[in-house]
Enzyme design. Sequence first.
Site, PDB file in Angstrom:
ATOM      1  N   SER A 130      45.918  48.039  40.729  1.00 14.71           N
ATOM      2  CA  SER A 130      45.403  48.232  39.374  1.00 14.71           C
ATOM      3  C   SER A 130      44.722  49.578  39.215  1.00 14.71           C
ATOM      4  O   SER A 130      44.117  50.092  40.148  1.00 14.71           O
ATOM      5  CB  SER A 130      44.398  47.142  39.005  1.00 14.71           C
ATOM      6  OG  SER A 130      43.887  47.396  37.704  1.00 14.71           O
ATOM      7  N   LYS A 184      46.038  39.703  41.245  1.00 17.17           N
ATOM      8  CA  LYS A 184      46.336  40.783  40.276  1.00 17.17           C
ATOM      9  C   LYS A 184      46.681  40.192  38.898  1.00 17.17           C
ATOM     10  O   LYS A 184      46.299  40.728  37.862  1.00 17.17           O
ATOM     11  CB  LYS A 184      47.487  41.662  40.787  1.00 17.17           C
ATOM     12  CG  LYS A 184      47.927  42.743  39.790  1.00 17.17           C
ATOM     13  CD  LYS A 184      46.829  43.737  39.535  1.00 17.17           C
ATOM     14  CE  LYS A 184      46.924  44.717  38.416  1.00 17.17           C
ATOM     15  NZ  LYS A 184      48.023  44.937  37.583  1.00 17.17           N
ATOM     16  N   HIS A 187      43.507  39.191  37.350  1.00 21.66           N
ATOM     17  CA  HIS A 187      42.847  40.437  36.924  1.00 21.66           C
ATOM     18  C   HIS A 187      43.365  40.824  35.541  1.00 21.66           C
ATOM     19  O   HIS A 187      42.599  41.153  34.634  1.00 21.66           O
ATOM     20  CB  HIS A 187      43.131  41.554  37.947  1.00 21.66           C
ATOM     21  CG  HIS A 187      42.813  42.934  37.438  1.00 21.66           C
ATOM     22  ND1 HIS A 187      43.646  43.618  36.568  1.00 21.66           N
ATOM     23  CD2 HIS A 187      41.749  43.746  37.628  1.00 21.66           C
ATOM     24  CE1 HIS A 187      43.109  44.781  36.258  1.00 21.66           C
ATOM     25  NE2 HIS A 187      41.953  44.883  36.890  1.00 21.66           N
ATOM     26  N   ASN A 188      44.678  40.777  35.397  1.00 18.96           N
ATOM     27  CA  ASN A 188      45.263  41.171  34.113  1.00 18.96           C
ATOM     28  C   ASN A 188      44.928  40.180  33.007  1.00 18.96           C
ATOM     29  O   ASN A 188      44.719  40.573  31.860  1.00 18.96           O
ATOM     30  CB  ASN A 188      46.784  41.330  34.246  1.00 18.96           C
ATOM     31  CG  ASN A 188      47.160  42.646  34.893  1.00 18.96           C
ATOM     32  OD1 ASN A 188      46.361  43.214  35.640  1.00 18.96           O
ATOM     33  ND2 ASN A 188      48.347  43.132  34.630  1.00 18.96           N
ATOM     34  N   GLU A 191      41.673  41.059  31.962  1.00 18.45           N
ATOM     35  CA  GLU A 191      41.836  42.323  31.213  1.00 18.45           C
ATOM     36  C   GLU A 191      42.243  42.033  29.758  1.00 18.45           C
ATOM     37  O   GLU A 191      41.698  42.622  28.818  1.00 18.45           O
ATOM     38  CB  GLU A 191      42.913  43.152  31.933  1.00 18.45           C
ATOM     39  CG  GLU A 191      43.360  44.420  31.264  1.00 18.45           C
ATOM     40  CD  GLU A 191      44.541  45.056  32.034  1.00 18.45           C
ATOM     41  OE1 GLU A 191      44.397  45.353  33.239  1.00 18.45           O
ATOM     42  OE2 GLU A 191      45.618  45.255  31.426  1.00 18.45           O
TER      43      GLU A 191
HETATM   44  C1  6PG Z   1      46.389  47.613  35.688  1.00 23.39           C
HETATM   45  C2  6PG Z   1      47.086  47.203  34.424  1.00 23.39           C
HETATM   46  C3  6PG Z   1      48.537  47.410  34.600  1.00 23.39           C
HETATM   47  C4  6PG Z   1      49.291  47.495  33.296  1.00 23.39           C
HETATM   48  C5  6PG Z   1      49.610  46.157  32.715  1.00 23.39           C
HETATM   49  C6  6PG Z   1      49.422  46.079  31.239  1.00 23.39           C
HETATM   50  O1  6PG Z   1      45.715  46.754  36.236  1.00 23.39           O
HETATM   51  O2  6PG Z   1      46.523  48.765  36.083  1.00 23.39           O
HETATM   52  O3  6PG Z   1      46.842  45.859  34.141  1.00 23.39           O
HETATM   53  O4  6PG Z   1      49.000  46.449  35.481  1.00 23.39           O
HETATM   54  O5  6PG Z   1      48.691  48.313  32.398  1.00 23.39           O
HETATM   55  O6  6PG Z   1      50.959  45.966  33.003  1.00 23.39           O
HETATM   56  O7  6PG Z   1      49.953  44.907  30.851  1.00 23.39           O
HETATM   57  P1  6PG Z   1      50.538  44.633  29.437  1.00 23.39           P
HETATM   58  O8  6PG Z   1      51.648  45.638  29.203  1.00 23.39           O
HETATM   59  O9  6PG Z   1      51.023  43.234  29.527  1.00 23.39           O
HETATM   60  O10 6PG Z   1      49.417  44.842  28.491  1.00 23.39           O
END
Ligand code: 6PG
Length: 475
Positions: A130, A184, A187-188, A191
């Site tokens: 990430s 991960k 985490h997302n 996010e």
């Molecule tokens: C990270 C982000 C990375 C990416 C995601 C965004 O941790 O660096 O989460 O993995 O930006 O793929 O996800 P979406 O396109 O689903 O918003």
Amino acid sequence: MEKADIGLIGLGVMGSNLALNIAEQGNRVAVFNRTTERTTEFVQSAGALTDRIVPCETIEALAEAIRPPRPVILMIKAGDPVDQQIAHLREVLGKGDSIIDAGNANFRDTLRRFSELKDSGLTFIGMGVSGGEEGARHGPSIMVGGAENAWKRVEKVLVSISAKFEGEPCVAWLGPDGAGHFVKTIHNGIEYADMQMIAEIYGVLRDGVGLEPKEIGGVFGAWNTGRLNSYLIEITEKVLMAQDPETGNPMVDMILDRAGQKGTGKWSVIEAQTLGIPATAIEAAVAARVVSSMKGEREKAQEVYGKLDSGALAGDRAALLNHLELALFAGKIAAYAQGFTVMAAASKEFGWNLPLPTIAKIWRAGCIIRSQFLGTIAEAFQAGGAEDNLLMAPAFVTMMKEAHPSLRHIVARASEAGLPVPALASALAYFDSYRQARGTSNLIQAQRDFFGAHGFERIDAEGAYHGPWGSGLSA
Ligand code: 6PG
């Protein structure tokens, strides 16, 4: 030619940046891309780091260029391309070599790949990375899953390229097989919730108070010096301050309100549901992106139902801002509590023994949700009391007691004004349900028993019972 320490396949933005990071940390890296032109272009742009980069035109050449035992990182599109690449690598790699999938894989694919490679002599690592492009280049947060001995072989390189929080590397081996990719994914998911709640607060300030983007940026900027200090708040301020070079308008005003998504948020929700863990703030955030994509329908609905009056929340600005800051903080606590509860449940289900304090620690720098707050979470897990839920850790009880009245206030006022705050409202409902010793499911149980004779437990006796509804009552 001197052999490389590690190989990397896939020179898109993330792969290129990761390769440069690897080289910059003193490692030799052999690189391969599907199109050789990209490899050539990449090497030409690598400047002083070119000496540590070994360009390869074929997978065979890549395998040949690395010193055994050969670790090869895949930084390619998740899904079928990974399976195809693994199939090819199986032909050229041998016993003791490792394949490291650094993409945003669905951990269920990672589990499958582990079992497919079990008897191949190759080791497999599912690695969450990430931090976006910048993180890949200068230090991402890295979540590793796989056999511990496979991790040991790449630990040095991964530690060297990872972000550092006050000198501590933001990389860790989190458990076997799919552990890294699962973490991960969550985490997302967090996010998504974090971003959605920030967007909801932006909506309250834009439509409820009538502030301009730059004014809202100023609010986020001020908050970034306090309890909400985080990368996402920092970039929100920057985004809101930016101007569109084409029109001179605030950039954010020129962006279509239709959010994309690649799947990790949705996977978080699916896995939470499968594990029987509520992750309502994350669910609301995923659903909000889906609703955002229905632009045409929303336009029609606004014509039918009418546009809401803006400015309904104008008034005592200082008091409102104070409530908004605390509301966002309370929502954030609930969302993180949900994310960590999902990980705790998955850890039990899959026998991973996930180190929750370590996960919080390696998220303190490098990743998209990085913040001081994660240090507080790590401390709470270490201090004890967060075993069932972060909301029960003494430090969080204190913070939540201070912040939840503001979350309530903001959700109520936004709802009255017709401003959608789905993630904040879900976070509040989760908190209120969680802390209510006597809920309302006694009625659900009665209904279930009424129409399906499913039985219920009594508050005053052990065992299963049926109600006095009888067939006559249902007539
Ligand atoms: C990270 C982000 C990375 C990416 C995601 C965004 O941790 O660096 O989460 O993995 O930006 O793929 O996800 P979406 O396109 O689903 O918003």
